[in-house]
Design an enzyme around this catalytic site. Structure first.
Site, PDB file in Angstrom:
ATOM      1  N   ARG A 253       0.882  -1.175   0.000  1.00 44.18           N
ATOM      2  CA  ARG A 253       0.000   0.000   0.000  1.00 44.18           C
ATOM      3  C   ARG A 253       0.909   1.211   0.000  1.00 44.18           C
ATOM      4  NH1 ARG A 253      -5.425   1.081   3.391  1.00 44.18           N
ATOM      5  NH2 ARG A 253      -6.128  -0.212   1.657  1.00 44.18           N
TER       6      ARG A 253
ATOM      7  N   GLN B  13      -9.768  -4.143  -3.979  1.00 39.80           N
ATOM      8  CA  GLN B  13     -11.095  -3.741  -3.493  1.00 39.80           C
ATOM      9  C   GLN B  13     -12.156  -4.024  -4.549  1.00 39.80           C
ATOM     10  OE1 GLN B  13     -12.063  -2.225  -0.368  1.00 39.80           O
ATOM     11  NE2 GLN B  13     -13.996  -2.930  -1.218  1.00 39.80           N
TER      12      GLN B  13
HETATM   13  N1   CP Z   1     -11.240  -0.528   1.961  1.00 37.39           N
HETATM   14  C1   CP Z   1      -9.988  -0.613   2.429  1.00 37.39           C
HETATM   15  O1   CP Z   1      -8.994  -0.689   1.680  1.00 37.39           O
HETATM   16  O2   CP Z   1      -9.908  -0.671   3.800  1.00 37.39           O
HETATM   17  P1   CP Z   1      -8.594  -0.446   4.646  1.00 37.39           P
HETATM   18  O3   CP Z   1      -8.094   0.957   4.361  1.00 37.39           O
HETATM   19  O4   CP Z   1      -9.021  -0.625   6.071  1.00 37.39           O
HETATM   20  O5   CP Z   1      -7.567  -1.450   4.219  1.00 37.39           O
END
Ligand code: CP
Length: 299
Positions: free
Chosen positions: A103, A133
């Protein structure tokens, strides 16, 4: 040498591969209480430069339920935020683990990392896209209302990385995506056969099969003014204009009574917890494809 199965974006993967990953996600969910140990002996590193609940927990649980291992690093604790190059980091990480989920805000650096990695790299969200997602979202739509092809998916509010990933999915799964957003966010160049923009939320909602929104203030945008988004709040009026079977989706975290009214969250149309659970099953299928060259198979 075999090609590395990177999961970088929906556009970077063959449509039939994406569809087979989704099929495997459904199969893995059916088998969730008796999981095969297909990741035995394999390790996934997870690197974050932003907060996460769902992405971190679903990837970690996916690996462990299927016999694998995980290790988590915050990017600020790594040498990459100091003097070490992206290339060196990617090469070194490739010597320790079998795949890496990242991420990272900066999509260009994320792609640079992938270009040097010798193991599969998975996009755990960048400022440009959030493909894991959308795989879980499509799985949820299939589960709740059936085939996605020919459906109307109506997006409300901000134009962000999740919207852009729905845009990538629309021609692949052949659904109609209608994006209702403030006038300054309309993207005329993005209009295609499958994608239209409108400033009128009721036009988007009319006869939609899926109503979807996201936060108006993405991570890193704290302090942003949200007044212009208020007409795009998903509320009972929006849901009433949609199909009777329409579902409400949100990738979470939710900001109640901002992008979505409490009445919608409390309604039977709201499937956000199933959607969140499906991150786990979709993640398993994505990992299985990424790790194919390590001998992993869902069959
Ligand atoms: N929707 C999503 O990516 O959730 P997080 O930011 O909690 O990983």
């Amino acid at each position: 040498m075999k090609q590395i199965n990177h999961f970088l974006s929906l556009e970077s993967i063959e449509p039939q591969v994406l569809k087979s990953i989704l099929k495997n996600a459904h199969a893995l969910k059916k088998n969730k209480f008796n999981p095969s140990q297909i990741f035995a002996g394999l390790s996934l590193a997870m690197v974050f430069d932003k907060r996460s609940t769902r992405t971190r927990m679903s990837f970690e649980t996916a690996m462990k339920q299927l016999g694998g291992h995980t290790l988590v690093m915050n990017m600020e604790e790594m040498q990459i935020t100091g003097a070490e190059s992206v290339k060196d980091t990617a090469n070194v990480v490739s010597r320790y683990v079998d795949a890496v989920m990242i991420r990272m805000s900066d999509d260009a650096i994320f792609r640079e990392f992938a270009s040097h990695a010798k193991i599969p790299v998975i996009n755990g969200m960048t400022n440009e896209s959030h493909p894991c997602q959308i795989m879980a979202d499509l799985m949820t739509i299939e589960e709740k209302i059936g085939d996605v092809q020919g459906r109307k998916i109506a997006w409300f509010g901000d134009y962000n990385n999740v919207t852009k990933t729905f845009e990538q999915a629309a021609p692949i799964w052949e659904f109609d995506l209608v994006i209702a957003c403030p006038p300054d966010l309309i993207q005329p160049a993005r209009n295609t056969k499958n994608i239209t923009f409108t400033t009128d939320p009721m036009v988007a909602a009319q006869d939609a099969d899926v109503i979807v929104t996201d936060t108006w203030v993405s991570m890193g945008q704290e302090g942003k003014t949200i007044d212009k988004f208020m007409p795009y709040q998903v509320n009972a009026q929006i849901m009433a204009a949609a199909q009777p079977h329409a579902i409400f989706m949100h990738c979470m975290p939710v900001h109640k009574n901002e992008e979505v009214a409490q009445e919608v969250l409390d309604s039977p149309a709201c499937v956000i917890y199933d959607e969140a659970e499906n991150r786990l099953h979709a993640q398993k299928a994505i990992l299985a494809w990424c790790l194919e060259n390590a001998g992993v198979s869902v069959k």
